[in-house]
Design a protein around this motif. Structure first.
Motif, short mmCIF file in Angstrom:
data_model
loop_
_atom_site.label_atom_id
_atom_site.label_comp_id
_atom_site.label_asym_id
_atom_site.label_seq_id
_atom_site.Cartn_x
_atom_site.Cartn_y
_atom_site.Cartn_z
N VAL A 277 0.02 5.13 0.96
CA VAL A 277 -1.14 5.84 1.48
C VAL A 277 -0.88 7.33 1.72
O VAL A 277 0.18 7.71 2.22
CB VAL A 277 -1.62 5.21 2.80
CG1 VAL A 277 -2.78 5.99 3.37
CG2 VAL A 277 -2.04 3.77 2.56
N GLU B 284 -8.15 2.98 5.96
CA GLU B 284 -7.64 3.02 7.33
C GLU B 284 -8.13 1.88 8.20
O GLU B 284 -7.40 1.34 9.00
CB GLU B 284 -8.04 4.34 7.98
CG GLU B 284 -7.50 4.54 9.35
CD GLU B 284 -8.01 5.84 9.95
OE1 GLU B 284 -8.04 5.94 11.16
OE2 GLU B 284 -8.39 6.74 9.18
N THR C 189 -6.81 7.57 3.06
CA THR C 189 -7.08 6.77 4.28
C THR C 189 -8.39 6.03 4.25
O THR C 189 -8.82 5.52 5.27
CB THR C 189 -7.05 7.65 5.54
OG1 THR C 189 -7.43 8.94 5.17
CG2 THR C 189 -5.70 7.63 6.16
N LEU D 278 -3.31 2.49 10.22
CA LEU D 278 -2.86 2.20 8.86
C LEU D 278 -1.84 1.07 8.85
O LEU D 278 -1.90 0.16 8.03
CB LEU D 278 -2.24 3.46 8.25
CG LEU D 278 -3.22 4.48 7.72
CD1 LEU D 278 -2.50 5.77 7.38
CD2 LEU D 278 -3.94 3.94 6.50
N TYR E 152 0.85 -1.19 0.00
CA TYR E 152 0.00 0.00 0.00
C TYR E 152 0.89 1.24 0.00
O TYR E 152 1.92 1.27 0.66
CB TYR E 152 -0.82 0.11 1.28
CG TYR E 152 -1.75 -1.03 1.60
CD1 TYR E 152 -3.07 -1.01 1.14
CD2 TYR E 152 -1.34 -2.09 2.40
CE1 TYR E 152 -3.95 -2.02 1.47
CE2 TYR E 152 -2.22 -3.11 2.74
CZ TYR E 152 -3.53 -3.08 2.27
OH TYR E 152 -4.39 -4.07 2.61
N SER F 158 -3.55 4.87 -2.23
CA SER F 158 -4.85 5.13 -1.61
C SER F 158 -4.81 6.31 -0.65
O SER F 158 -3.76 6.72 -0.18
CB SER F 158 -5.25 3.86 -0.86
OG SER F 158 -6.27 4.12 0.06
#
Ligand code: ADP
Ligand code: MG
Length: 703
Positions: A493, A559, A556, A586, A491, A554
């Motif tokens: 983020v 999250e 959040t 996260l 990920y 991405s």
């Protein structure tokens, strides 16, 4: 100006408490000052000047003061705004630490707190010669004005009703309300200023106790009321146990076993369950909730699973289906973005009892949804909504179903529609992944029983967290490429601050382009943010889950809750801008499988607090420790503001500082509500609580 701070009536003003006290009963003469001590002095400005005021500096403001016995230099940084105020001749009260400046051979106070004194002011005695309260200014309303206002207002304090039951007050030797308020606003010579400054004087203790006490009374009343309501006595048959065994894809941890036992015991009771299931990210709450679901389903009831976001709802849908469909149960998903036709169709299924599990966002409750027989509501990640919303949510009692429809039979007698027309309240299980310190839990979740999973599933390797400066981002990409070559996923983020989802979205889109075209042209990259249509969000999530996407960029929106065990790298951009708890959440998206996982915090410029946050995250994986640090770093003001944390607006009490008073108030409140003494005017107390809650929290409905 006062109204802007919520100070509308006299009572508000009375509860606007000083944050500090200064002993001006013995102010020091300037000649008696000793380096290293903190002192209050009264002196007149002889000279004042602003220096070094240039492009980049806001300048120093220096004043030379004298009181006839000696002189003192005072210096304020960024002092330009003082020029018009602190002119020669002005008399000041100054409070600060004394230092000796060797170069100038003089005593100095750097950045002292000060107050302008007026000469020949009759009220001057109010501001000098005694222990004076110091109030936080509101706009142009200075501590001095507050002192004057409160001096007048505190006269009326005897008009206030002291609602605290007399025997509690006596047993705990608490001062009366009027006397407590009088003391905090105008302390007398005998009052211990050290205790006052530590918020530990008897008067402050009483006021803090009050605040917790009424809050906890309200919660206890809610709790008693809920306990007395008709619930469903679920049975734990052999078949239930077998179905649970069939469903479990792995051996539960001992913490999970203990917790499901608590939940099962609670579900057996003829009264509704109101239980909080607490556990750090990845501790395996969902499977516990699924076991509770089986108990309800096997007893012939339906289960609602509520999630705070559509993505999480979709994820729960997938997870519950994978667990439950081969047991023969139907799991459906109903969210705000389903089409009208779909919704109608799904609602019919639910109303007719064809679906055993209905997953949805919290909107599920607001929509006109009828369950055939709702037995259990599982509410995920409720902390994001705050205590007030949660209380209203339960109060609306939507899960309990609307009141049965009443009609008349031929003889005109009332009949309820449906076999079980008078519906029992369903059990409620609230799941939260934010480990919160006990005192905070007592306040936010004071009306719930708590179960805690304090153990991670076996075989997890602790996540390694690293901090990287943005300038070294190339190294991060190299590392990422290696992980992906091993078959792992990642990920990237961009966390969202408050309402700026748009900025995060733009940043995520840019990064998506950058990674797709320049850094990893051969890899499959996905993009996910809140503004995408629901189907696209779901599609991206599903492709990531199936391993078709290597890197998911991405905001959040991911999250909470997302569960992809093959993802091992979490890169958090602009990590300096975000809260500890948020980053910990996260980070919990990785480390869910058996592979070593990594969290990389990428930062730009940092201030001290941001640096401390990053240090904490690199050093610790423990959600409880991180929550404590979060409170400490953000300070009570921000952490406990109603808006951010969902804690009811506490005016005086501070959950962090006053944990012991909270425990005391809580046990007193529970004892009072559980067994009101014969002579206690319970109606009076309940009325007070209702008024208090109405004023303080904006709604009543507790008793
Ligand atoms: P939480 O909701 O508490 O963050 P989840 O329920 O999503 O955690 O579980 C995290 C992951 O751990 C999931 O992939 C789940 O299947 C797995 N898991 C949960 N309990 C166990 C267990 N006892 N043994 C092995 N894996 C488990
Ligand atoms: Mg979860």
């Amino acid at each position: 100006m006062l109204a802007s701070r919520g100070l509308l009536i006299i009572q508000d003003l009375l509860y606007y408490l000083p944050f500090r006290y200064e002993d001006r009963s013995n102010t020091k003469e300037l000649r008696a000052l000793v380096p290293g001590e903190k002192a209050t002095v009264l002196a007149r400005i002889e000279q004042a000047s602003l220096s070094n005021f240039q492009r980049r500096s806001l300048g120093f403001f220096d004043a030379t003061l004298s009181d006839g016995t000696g002189t003192l230099l005072a210096r304020w940084f960024n002092g330009k705004h003082l020029v018009d105020w602190l002119i020669p001749g002005t008399r000041l009260a100054l409070f600060g630490k004394i230092e000796y400046d060797r170069r100038r051979l003089a005593m100095v106070m750097v950045q002292p707190e000060f107050e302008i004194m007026q000469d020949d002011d009759e009220e001057e005695q109010l501001h000098t010669g005694r222990v004076v309260p110091v109030y936080e200014a509101v706009g142009k309303i200075s501590t001095r004005v507050f002192r004057q206002l409160l001096h007048r207002v505190v006269e009326q304090v005897d008009l206030l009703d002291d609602a605290l039951p007399e025997d509690i007050r006596r047993r705990l030797a608490l001062p009366g309300l009027a006397s407590a308020l009088r003391t905090v606003h105008s302390p007398q010579a005998g009052d211990d200023i050290r205790l006052l400054n530590e918020f530990r004087s008897p008067a402050q203790f009483r006021l803090i106790f009050d605040e917790f006490f009424w809050l906890e009374c309200g919660l206890a009343l809610k709790r008693t009321k809920a306990r007395k309501a008709d619930g469903i006595p679920f049975e734990l048959s052999e078949r239930v146990r077998e179905q649970i065994k069939r469903m479990l894809p792995f051996k539960p941890t001992s913490a999970q076993k203990r917790v499901i036992q608590q939940i099962a015991d609670d579900m057996k009771q003829p009264h509704p369950m109101n239980r909080l299931l607490q556990g750090d990210v990845g501790s395996g709450k969902t499977i516990v909730a699924a076991q509770a679901a089986i108990i309800a389903i096997e007893n012939g009831y339906q289960v609602a699973v509520l999630a705070p976001t559509e993505i999480l709802a979709a994820q729960h849908h997938v997870y519950f289906r994978s667990l439950m469909e081969n047991l023969g149960y139907t799991v459906i998903l109903l969210t705000g973005s389903s089409t009208a036709r779909e919704k109608l169709q799904l609602k019919k299924l639910m109303a007719a009892g064809y679906a055993q599990v209905v997953v949805g966002t919290h909107a599920l409750l607001q929509q006109d949804v009828d369950f055939h027989k709702l037995g259990l509501a599982i509410v995920d990640e409720q902390h994001r909504f705050g205590v007030l919303q949660r209380l209203t949510l339960f109060e609306k009692g939507a899960p309990a179903g609307r009141p049965p429809k009443l009609s008349r039979d031929r003889e005109g007698a009332a009949v309820f529609n449906g076999a079980d027309a008078v519906r029992a309240k369903p059990d409620v299980l609230v799941m939260t992944a934010t480990p919160i310190p006990r005192t905070l839990a007592l306040t936010i979740y004071g009306d719930l029983d708590v179960s805690t999973i304090d153990e991670l599933p076996p075989g997890r390797q602790p996540i390694k967290t690293k901090h990287v400066n943005e300038t070294a981002i190339e190294k991060v990409w190299t590392f990422l490429a290696m992980q992906i070559a091993k078959g792992r996923q990642a990920y990237v983020v961009y966390p969202v601050i408050e309402e700026s989802e748009t900025n995060a979205m733009k940043a995520a889109e840019q990064m998506y382009d950058h990674l797709t075209h320049e850094v990893f042209p051969k890899l499959s990259i996905g993009l996910l943010h809140g503004k995408l249509p629901a189907e696209e969000k779901e599609a991206a999530m599903r492709r990531f889950q199936r391993g078709e996407i290597n890197i998911l960029v991405s905001t959040t929106v991911i999250e909470v809750g997302v569960d992809v065990p093959n993802a091992t790298v979490m890169i958090i951009e602009q990590a300096e801008r975000f809260g500890l708890a948020q980053i910990h959440q996260l980070r919990g998206r990785v480390g869910r499988g058996s592979h070593q996982s990594y969290c990389i915090l990428v930062t730009r410029k940092m201030n001290d607090i941001a640096r401390e946050r990053i240090r904490t995250l690199v050093a610790s994986n423990d959600g409880f420790h991180i929550a404590e640090m979060d409170m400490r770093l953000r300070g009570p003001g921000e952490f406990f503001g109603t808006r951010q944390s969902g804690v009811p607006g506490l005016r005086i009490a501070n959950i962090f500082r006053d944990g012991d008073i909270l425990e005391l108030a809580r046990s007193e409140a529970q004892a009072l509500i559980a067994a009101p003494p014969e002579h206690a005017d319970l109606h009076g107390v309940v009325r007070y609580i209702q008024e208090h809650w109405q004023r303080q929290y904006g709604f009543v409905e507790i008793g």
